[in-house]
Design a protein around this motif. Sequence first.
Motif, PDB file in Angstrom:
ATOM      1  N   HIS A   1       4.700  -6.470   8.431  1.00 56.31           N
ATOM      2  CA  HIS A   1       3.854  -6.169   7.010  1.00 56.31           C
ATOM      3  C   HIS A   1       2.996  -7.689   7.124  1.00 56.31           C
TER       4      HIS A   1
ATOM      5  N   ARG B   1       0.547  -8.746   8.255  1.00 58.85           N
ATOM      6  CA  ARG B   1      -1.173  -7.376   7.843  1.00 58.85           C
ATOM      7  C   ARG B   1      -1.660  -8.460   6.973  1.00 58.85           C
TER       8      ARG B   1
ATOM      9  N   LYS C   1      -5.859  -5.449   3.058  1.00 58.91           N
ATOM     10  CA  LYS C   1      -5.094  -4.121   2.547  1.00 58.91           C
ATOM     11  C   LYS C   1      -5.604  -4.786   0.606  1.00 58.91           C
TER      12      LYS C   1
ATOM     13  N   TYR D   1      -7.662  -0.426  -5.024  1.00 58.29           N
ATOM     14  CA  TYR D   1      -6.975   0.995  -4.389  1.00 58.29           C
ATOM     15  C   TYR D   1      -8.029   2.371  -5.710  1.00 58.29           C
TER      16      TYR D   1
ATOM     17  N   ASN E   1      -9.463   4.944  -3.354  1.00 58.20           N
ATOM     18  CA  ASN E   1      -8.516   5.748  -2.634  1.00 58.20           C
ATOM     19  C   ASN E   1      -7.665   6.809  -3.639  1.00 58.20           C
TER      20      ASN E   1
ATOM     21  N   GLU F   1      -8.369   6.725   8.779  1.00 60.50           N
ATOM     22  CA  GLU F   1      -7.784   6.877   8.297  1.00 60.50           C
ATOM     23  C   GLU F   1      -7.205   7.807   6.383  1.00 60.50           C
ATOM     24  N   GLY F   2      -6.270   7.504   6.100  1.00 65.33           N
ATOM     25  CA  GLY F   2      -5.846   8.255   4.843  1.00 65.33           C
ATOM     26  C   GLY F   2      -6.336   7.475   3.940  1.00 65.33           C
TER      27      GLY F   2
ATOM     28  N   SER G   1      -3.798   5.969   1.690  1.00 68.58           N
ATOM     29  CA  SER G   1      -2.834   5.456   2.233  1.00 68.58           C
ATOM     30  C   SER G   1      -1.938   5.362   3.182  1.00 68.58           C
TER      31      SER G   1
ATOM     32  N   THR H   1      -2.018   5.881   7.555  1.00 71.67           N
ATOM     33  CA  THR H   1      -2.733   6.536   9.245  1.00 71.67           C
ATOM     34  C   THR H   1      -2.510   7.451   9.794  1.00 71.67           C
TER      35      THR H   1
ATOM     36  N   GLY I   1      -1.585   0.162  11.221  1.00 72.06           N
ATOM     37  CA  GLY I   1      -0.467   0.757  10.126  1.00 72.06           C
ATOM     38  C   GLY I   1       1.151   0.290  11.191  1.00 72.06           C
ATOM     39  N   THR I   2       1.410   0.032  10.144  1.00 75.32           N
ATOM     40  CA  THR I   2       3.027  -0.362  10.705  1.00 75.32           C
ATOM     41  C   THR I   2       3.643   0.626  11.327  1.00 75.32           C
ATOM     42  N   THR I   3       3.774   1.592  10.476  1.00 76.88           N
ATOM     43  CA  THR I   3       5.097   2.829  10.727  1.00 76.88           C
ATOM     44  C   THR I   3       4.188   3.576  11.870  1.00 76.88           C
ATOM     45  N   GLN I   4       2.697   3.894  11.833  1.00 76.25           N
ATOM     46  CA  GLN I   4       2.226   4.912  12.850  1.00 76.25           C
ATOM     47  C   GLN I   4       2.631   3.288  14.349  1.00 76.25           C
TER      48      GLN I   4
ATOM     49  N   CYS J   1       1.660   9.060   8.017  1.00 78.62           N
ATOM     50  CA  CYS J   1       2.162   8.041   8.187  1.00 78.62           C
ATOM     51  C   CYS J   1       2.048   6.735   7.409  1.00 78.62           C
ATOM     52  N   SER J   2       2.617   6.746   6.566  1.00 78.09           N
ATOM     53  CA  SER J   2       2.944   4.810   5.797  1.00 78.09           C
ATOM     54  C   SER J   2       4.928   4.693   5.787  1.00 78.09           C
ATOM     55  N   SER J   3       4.413   3.694   5.422  1.00 75.67           N
ATOM     56  CA  SER J   3       5.945   2.849   5.117  1.00 75.67           C
ATOM     57  C   SER J   3       6.596   3.637   4.109  1.00 75.67           C
TER      58      SER J   3
HETATM   59  N1  PLP Z   1      -4.288   2.860   5.385  1.00 72.26           N
HETATM   60  C1  PLP Z   1      -3.644   2.360   4.544  1.00 72.26           C
HETATM   61  C2  PLP Z   1      -5.521   2.827   3.547  1.00 72.26           C
HETATM   62  C3  PLP Z   1      -2.400   2.344   3.464  1.00 72.26           C
HETATM   63  O1  PLP Z   1      -2.774   2.280   2.154  1.00 72.26           O
HETATM   64  C4  PLP Z   1      -1.473   2.694   4.389  1.00 72.26           C
HETATM   65  C5  PLP Z   1       0.028   2.294   3.266  1.00 72.26           C
HETATM   66  O2  PLP Z   1      -0.615   1.746   2.685  1.00 72.26           O
HETATM   67  C6  PLP Z   1      -1.316   2.794   5.419  1.00 72.26           C
HETATM   68  C7  PLP Z   1      -2.782   2.994   5.926  1.00 72.26           C
HETATM   69  C8  PLP Z   1      -0.168   2.909   6.234  1.00 72.26           C
HETATM   70  O3  PLP Z   1       0.429   1.715   6.876  1.00 72.26           O
HETATM   71  P1  PLP Z   1       1.435   1.287   7.404  1.00 72.26           P
HETATM   72  O4  PLP Z   1       2.358   2.096   7.898  1.00 72.26           O
HETATM   73  O5  PLP Z   1       2.183   0.057   7.510  1.00 72.26           O
HETATM   74  O6  PLP Z   1       2.370   1.679   5.540  1.00 72.26           O
END
Ligand code: PLP
Length: 290
Positions: A59, A62, A159, A163, A166, A192-193, A195, A197, A218-221, A254-256
């Motif tokens: 994080h 990023r 980031k 938003y 979004n 991506e979505g 919020s 990945t 994406g950190t979670t991905q 996926c997301s954090s």
């Molecule tokens: N893509 C977008 C646009 C996001 O806002 C997020 C997280 O909020 C992610 C991807 C996923 O990122 P992470 O897995 O690091 O939370």
Amino acid sequence: MIPVALFLLDPSATAGADLTEVSARTPLLAATDLAATRGDGIFETIVVVHGRPQAVEAHLDRFARSARLLDLPEPDRDRWRAAVDTVAQRLAAHPRGAVRYVMSRGDEAGDGAPTCWLLGFLPPARPEGGPTPVRVVTLDRGYRSDVAATSPWLLQGAKTLSYAVNMAALREARRRGADDVVFVSTDGLILEGPSSTVISRRGDEFVTPPAELGILPGTTQHDCFSALRAAGRTTHIRELTPDDLISADALWLCSSTRGAAPISRLDDKEITVDTESTTLMNAGLDARRR
Ligand code: PLP
């Protein structure tokens, strides 16, 4: 979302003396702050498990990347890490919390110093069996997949605090009877979505789109892929089309804060929920020490 604590990171203070705890409801920003007037700034959201913030270094990487893309000052990595740890410790009584940290371009009537703060909060509780499956619609993002290279001023892949688009996409998903969105570039690539990945599975191979398409790394991905590889699965970062998703064996967002959530419907197509891989990925996420 229950705000737990909020700290202001004073950029002019010496390290260690720069955090002030205030109630999350205390007014903090000047009405002239560029976060409020322009959405001009960057942020990260880190999940906290029993007081331990996860994927902190990724994080911070990023956050620094976003700062570079927006011509903001280089974040002081050690101070932000220490500040995240301090807020995370306040959430130690909860199995799962989150820290959001923000740097805006500052007060447009001020001295040009960025405004920095952190917020600790409790994200929606995750059901016992793992994240709830989501129904997803594909929506046109309105940009080509080479937008990051051709038009870096559009800040795709940073980031930022902006938003609103979004959030509008999520409202459009709800109007269409869905829960979430997968953006598609004008030249037909999966992005991506709003919020999250995208991860797709075909057989034993898991694929996510490359960050070069103007999306967030994406950190979670990343950590899901580590867990999958440790279990003998194959992972690749590669372009995907809507047809690839429609014909995939399984899909995730996926997301954090939510982890790896299986997709149960994509547009009009029912998608099989792959419980085994979902469990594998989320167990890998939960096993992170930091
Ligand atoms: N893509 C977008 C646009 C996001 O806002 C997020 C997280 O909020 C992610 C991807 C996923 O990122 P992470 O897995 O690091 O939370």
